[in-house]
Design an enzyme around this catalytic site. Structure first.
Site, mmCIF file in Angstrom:
data_model
loop_
_atom_site.group_PDB
_atom_site.id
_atom_site.type_symbol
_atom_site.label_atom_id
_atom_site.label_comp_id
_atom_site.label_asym_id
_atom_site.label_seq_id
_atom_site.Cartn_x
_atom_site.Cartn_y
_atom_site.Cartn_z
ATOM 1 N N GLU A 53 24.063 -70.680 -5.925
ATOM 2 C CA GLU A 53 23.348 -70.310 -7.149
ATOM 3 C C GLU A 53 22.252 -71.347 -7.435
ATOM 4 O O GLU A 53 21.235 -71.031 -8.044
ATOM 5 C CB GLU A 53 24.320 -70.199 -8.340
ATOM 6 C CG GLU A 53 23.763 -69.379 -9.494
ATOM 7 C CD GLU A 53 24.805 -68.984 -10.531
ATOM 8 O OE1 GLU A 53 25.282 -67.829 -10.510
ATOM 9 O OE2 GLU A 53 25.146 -69.824 -11.378
ATOM 10 N N LYS B 78 22.484 -57.385 -13.557
ATOM 11 C CA LYS B 78 23.064 -57.228 -14.900
ATOM 12 C C LYS B 78 22.301 -56.148 -15.669
ATOM 13 O O LYS B 78 22.890 -55.300 -16.330
ATOM 14 C CB LYS B 78 22.960 -58.545 -15.691
ATOM 15 C CG LYS B 78 23.859 -59.657 -15.203
ATOM 16 C CD LYS B 78 23.769 -60.838 -16.179
ATOM 17 C CE LYS B 78 24.306 -62.110 -15.589
ATOM 18 N NZ LYS B 78 24.074 -63.295 -16.394
ATOM 19 N N GLY C 184 25.808 -73.806 -16.217
ATOM 20 C CA GLY C 184 27.141 -73.210 -16.082
ATOM 21 C C GLY C 184 27.908 -73.772 -14.886
ATOM 22 O O GLY C 184 29.080 -74.144 -14.996
ATOM 23 N N ARG C 185 27.253 -73.852 -13.727
ATOM 24 C CA ARG C 185 27.966 -74.294 -12.523
ATOM 25 C C ARG C 185 28.144 -75.808 -12.478
ATOM 26 O O ARG C 185 28.718 -76.333 -11.527
ATOM 27 C CB ARG C 185 27.244 -73.780 -11.273
ATOM 28 C CG ARG C 185 25.778 -74.147 -11.205
ATOM 29 C CD ARG C 185 25.048 -73.359 -10.126
ATOM 30 N NE ARG C 185 23.606 -73.550 -10.163
ATOM 31 C CZ ARG C 185 22.764 -72.852 -10.915
ATOM 32 N NH1 ARG C 185 23.214 -71.926 -11.750
ATOM 33 N NH2 ARG C 185 21.464 -73.079 -10.861
ATOM 34 N N GLU D 7 31.491 -59.503 -18.696
ATOM 35 C CA GLU D 7 32.839 -59.590 -18.109
ATOM 36 C C GLU D 7 33.775 -60.341 -19.056
ATOM 37 O O GLU D 7 34.892 -59.907 -19.345
ATOM 38 C CB GLU D 7 32.801 -60.351 -16.770
ATOM 39 C CG GLU D 7 32.133 -59.626 -15.628
ATOM 40 C CD GLU D 7 30.651 -59.923 -15.515
ATOM 41 O OE1 GLU D 7 30.018 -60.307 -16.531
ATOM 42 O OE2 GLU D 7 30.110 -59.770 -14.402
ATOM 43 N N HIS E 239 43.150 -70.743 12.798
ATOM 44 C CA HIS E 239 43.737 -69.549 13.400
ATOM 45 C C HIS E 239 42.990 -68.286 12.971
ATOM 46 O O HIS E 239 43.510 -67.181 13.100
ATOM 47 C CB HIS E 239 45.214 -69.457 13.027
ATOM 48 C CG HIS E 239 45.978 -70.644 13.530
ATOM 49 N ND1 HIS E 239 46.525 -70.698 14.787
ATOM 50 C CD2 HIS E 239 46.218 -71.851 12.963
ATOM 51 C CE1 HIS E 239 47.103 -71.882 14.966
ATOM 52 N NE2 HIS E 239 46.923 -72.601 13.872
ATOM 53 N N LYS F 237 29.493 -70.103 -21.701
ATOM 54 C CA LYS F 237 28.387 -70.895 -22.238
ATOM 55 C C LYS F 237 27.592 -70.068 -23.247
ATOM 56 O O LYS F 237 27.328 -70.496 -24.355
ATOM 57 C CB LYS F 237 27.501 -71.368 -21.083
ATOM 58 C CG LYS F 237 26.319 -72.183 -21.528
ATOM 59 C CD LYS F 237 25.520 -72.696 -20.348
ATOM 60 C CE LYS F 237 24.197 -73.266 -20.849
ATOM 61 N NZ LYS F 237 23.348 -73.759 -19.779
#
Ligand code: F6P
Length: 540
Positions: A354, A505, A268-269, A213, A385, A207
């Site tokens: 978030e 950050k 973003g999410r 990253e 399990h 965005k």
């Protein structure tokens, strides 16, 4: 107006009500009402919710819906859908719902209808996706694309990768998508291992186009490509960008003709149904992508128009508040009984945590109540399990959402009935358990009786749909988006910012030059951080 939920009349009434029913068992709720299992259900365009296995009565639900109303849910919902700037800390509208609005809809942001622009981008995406799928988009040396590598992180990764996995049955199998997110070089190295750069397309999704990253991975991708193709002009054939930031895209060296945009009113999410879904669209084709958007939109309409007592996101939202704020439950398990939904809980972690991981109210005051839960889970039956033991017999209350489908996309012998038998059995066992008397009646004696007793009274929601289609996936995602919204309104927090990720950050940016310095620099952190950095520098 900012309202502290704990000061609302319905909240106080719920506190008193909680005292009356906290100890009551789901066995009793069901014994008292033979129709409970049919009554406490709701449906939205074929997506069916059974919420009867929750520790609620009609009175609980009435009070919870009163709480939602008192908190201003209906007004806030209207504000969101109509483009008011409800993300107050960033002064932005919150309009992911406009991303799936039909072509003829009108959604105004600052007086301007954004729907034509949304569809203009969708059309460009569709044309591009079709070129890649048909092989008419060729790489620098004339070869068609075999692998699409999406480079992005957080909302620019989790949605596309989750949906790619979820809709794999609908993908064109001669094109593979890979997803690189982590700044750990291993992620990129493994993703491109064995790939031919001539047949690889990178979709750089960010965005902001400033995320360290993503930019680091994108630079590595360019070097990897150019190491083989030896010509800067190759970049135009092997890189496209998805972003809101044209200036940074150009600066990176991607032609903005190869850029697909979106807008600052998409968080973003909440962005996987924007151009961020480009890699997914290449994989499943435009028609399936539009079907996905139709599912999102159907749930938007349901959320906007269904009465609160029959409204899936509202029901799931308020029931979640009941456990979170009254029972003190700290987490929610998401348990899809479908292997294709293997990344669904990871996706919901960002969406929910978030959004609602906030301790400050809209007005800046610190909350005096619990907000967003910890979200976790993985598909059944594998989870059975692994961690279900703790849900069944542990000391923590873990409300869980079970998600299943009547039809398998890979029918094969007994598999699906066995899967679904487990799906139904688990919510039954969690709710009703097994009494000591029942255990003793099986001839078990001594302390083993206690070990083999299941208390039950563990609440669950069950979501059941016919089949995992793009439409249903859209419905499911929008259901959780709106559930998160409902809870954020009740908790009086801004579900649409994420300041909490900033400090890490900033500190990483401060530490990076210290790790890259030619000589051990003077360090000014706390003694632990200083010591760890020195040790790292000595070992690296
Ligand atoms: O983790 C913080 C965050 O800003 C997320 O909200 C976002 O989805 C992610 O980083 C990636 O951001 P971008 O798409 O701008 O690269």
């Amino acid at each position: 107006m900012s309202k502290n939920p704990t000061e609302l009349a319905a909240y106080r009434a719920l506190q008193a009500h909680y005292q009356n029913i906290q100890g009551k068992h789901l066995r009793d709720f069901f014994a008292e009402d033979a129709t409970r299992g049919e009554r406490l259900t709701a449906e939205a365009d074929g997506l069916f919710l059974d919420y009867s296995k929750n520790r609620i009565t009609d009175e609980t639900l009435k009070l919870l819906l009163d709480l939602a109303r008192e908190a201003g849910l209906e007004e806030h919902r209207e504000k969101m859908f109509s483009g008011e700037k409800i993300n107050t800390t960033e002064n932005r509208a919150v309009l992911h719902t406009a991303l799936r609005a039909p072509r003829d809809a009108t959604v105004l942001v600052d007086g301007e209808n954004v729907v034509p622009e949304v569809h203009e981008v969708l059309d460009r995406m569709a044309a591009f996706a079709e070129k890649v799928r048909s092989g008419s988009w060729v790489g620098f040396t004339g070869k068609p694309i075999k692998t699409v590598v999406n480079i992005g992180i957080g909302g620019s990764d989790l949605g596309p990768v989750m949906a790619y996995e979820a809709l794999k049955a609908y993908t064109q199998r001669d094109i593979t998508c890979k997803f690189v997110s982590n700044v750990d070089g291993t992620d990129f190295a493994e993703a491109v291992h064995g790939l031919n750069p001539e047949e690889t397309l990178f979709v750089v999704s960010s965005k902001t186009f400033t995320t360290i990253e993503t930019l680091t991975n994108a630079h590595s991708a360019r070097s990897w490509l150019l190491a083989k193709l030896q010509d800067d002009d190759a970049v135009a054939k092997h890189f496209v960008a998805v972003s809101t930031n044209a200036a940074e895209v150009s600066k990176f060296g991607i032609d903005t003709a190869n850029m697909f945009g979106f807008w600052d009113w998409v968080g973003g999410r909440y962005s996987m149904d924007s151009a961020i879904g480009l890699s997914l669209m290449i994989a499943i084709g435009a028609a399936n992508f539009l079907d996905l958007l139709a599912g999102f939109h159907a749930m938007d309409r349901h959320f906007q128009t269904a009465p609160l007592h029959a409204n899936l996101p509202v029901l799931m939202g308020v029931i979640g508040v009941w456990y979170n704020n009254f029972f003190g439950a700290e987490s929610v398990a998401i348990l899809p009984y479908d292997q294709y939904l293997s990344r669904f809980s990871a996706y919901l972690q960002q969406l929910d945590m978030e959004s609602n991981g906030k301790y400050v109210r809209v007005n800046g005051e610190v909350v005096n109540y619990q907000t967003g839960p910890i979200v976790w889970g993985q598909p059944g039956t594998n989870g059975q399990h692994a961690f279900y033991q703790l849900i069944h017999q542990g000391t923590k209350l873990i409300p869980a959402d079970f998600i299943g489908f009547a039809q398998s996309l890979n029918p094969s012998g007994r598999h699906h009935d066995l899967l679904m038998a487990n799906f139904f059995a688990q919510t039954e066992a969690l709710a009703f358990g097994k009494t000591s008397e029942e255990v003793a009646a099986e001839g078990i004696t001594g302390s083993l009786v206690q070990h083999k007793t299941f208390e039950g009274n563990r609440p669950t929601n069950t979501l059941l749909a016919t089949r995992l289609t793009p439409f249903v996936l859209g419905q499911l995602i929008a259901l959780y988006e709106h559930k998160v919204f409902v809870q954020g309104v009740i908790w009086d927090i801004n579900s649409f910012d994420q300041w909490g990720v900033e400090l890490g950050k900033v500190l990483a940016n401060r530490i990076t030059p210290e790790l890259e310095a030619a000589q051990t620099p003077e360090l000014h952190h706390d003694s632990s951080t200083n010591h760890l950095i020195r040790r790292y520098l000595a070992l690296k």
